[in-house]
Design a protein around this motif. Structure first.
Motif, mmCIF file in Angstrom:
data_model
loop_
_atom_site.group_PDB
_atom_site.id
_atom_site.type_symbol
_atom_site.label_atom_id
_atom_site.label_comp_id
_atom_site.label_asym_id
_atom_site.label_seq_id
_atom_site.Cartn_x
_atom_site.Cartn_y
_atom_site.Cartn_z
ATOM 1 N N GLU A 46 -36.049 65.846 -17.706
ATOM 2 C CA GLU A 46 -36.308 64.560 -18.359
ATOM 3 C C GLU A 46 -37.267 63.756 -17.491
ATOM 4 N N TRP A 47 -38.389 63.364 -18.054
ATOM 5 C CA TRP A 47 -39.306 62.478 -17.336
ATOM 6 C C TRP A 47 -38.634 61.118 -17.143
ATOM 7 N N VAL A 48 -38.792 60.543 -15.939
ATOM 8 C CA VAL A 48 -38.146 59.281 -15.597
ATOM 9 C C VAL A 48 -39.156 58.147 -15.445
ATOM 10 N N SER A 49 -40.201 58.384 -14.661
ATOM 11 C CA SER A 49 -41.115 57.297 -14.346
ATOM 12 C C SER A 49 -42.418 57.844 -13.785
ATOM 13 N N GLY A 50 -43.486 57.038 -13.891
ATOM 14 C CA GLY A 50 -44.770 57.422 -13.337
ATOM 15 C C GLY A 50 -45.509 56.218 -12.794
ATOM 16 N N ILE A 51 -46.386 56.473 -11.819
ATOM 17 C CA ILE A 51 -47.208 55.423 -11.235
ATOM 18 C C ILE A 51 -48.617 55.964 -11.076
ATOM 19 N N TYR A 52 -49.601 55.157 -11.472
ATOM 20 C CA TYR A 52 -50.979 55.607 -11.484
ATOM 21 C C TYR A 52 -51.670 55.310 -10.155
ATOM 22 N N SER A 53 -52.613 56.197 -9.823
ATOM 23 C CA SER A 53 -53.310 56.048 -8.551
ATOM 24 C C SER A 53 -54.260 54.857 -8.573
ATOM 25 N N ARG A 59 -44.893 53.173 -15.524
ATOM 26 C CA ARG A 59 -44.263 53.361 -16.824
ATOM 27 C C ARG A 59 -42.908 54.008 -16.605
ATOM 28 N N TYR A 60 -42.002 53.757 -17.553
ATOM 29 C CA TYR A 60 -40.625 54.196 -17.404
ATOM 30 C C TYR A 60 -40.076 54.745 -18.716
#
Length: 120
Positions: A46-53, A59-60
């Motif tokens: 399950e994808w949880v969260s991401g942060i862009y460079s 995003r969550y």
């Protein structure tokens, strides 16, 4: 060689907090958007969260929005996941990934992960 090593997991009571870390090496960390995924017992990734460079936008997943915060320290080549108000359904192995998002079979896991157990 690309290496991602997670840490910070453990056993916590419902409502508690944990801070996960992911130490990255073998690539230019600041150039990459990063993320967290998890796998609960008997379930898929399950994808949880991401942060862009670029810009550091985040995003969550709806299941963690408002409770989890992703961040990064490019000077330390480290990705973080602050988890508050933990619930039993957050119990899973958590992995960091070299992508801000992935889904199902598209999630490439190349690290050992860290176990988070939420239980009273």
């Amino acid at each position: 060689e690309v290496q991602l090593v997670e840490s910070g997991g453990g056993l916590v009571q419902p409502g508690g907090s944990l801070r996960l870390s992911c130490a990255a090496s073998g690539f230019t960390f600041s150039d990459y958007s990063m993320g967290w995924v998890r796998q609960a017992p008997g379930k898929g990734l399950e994808w949880v969260s991401g942060i862009y460079s670029l810009g550091g936008s985040t995003r969550y997943a709806d299941s963690v929005k408002g409770r989890f915060t992703i961040s990064r320290d490019n000077t330390k080549n480290t990705l973080y996941l602050q988890m508050n108000s933990l619930r039993p359904e957050d119990t899973a192995v958590y992995y960091c990934i070299k992508s801000p998002y992935c889904s199902g079979n598209g999630c490439i896991i190349s690290s050992p992960g860290t176990q988070v157990t939420v239980s009273s």
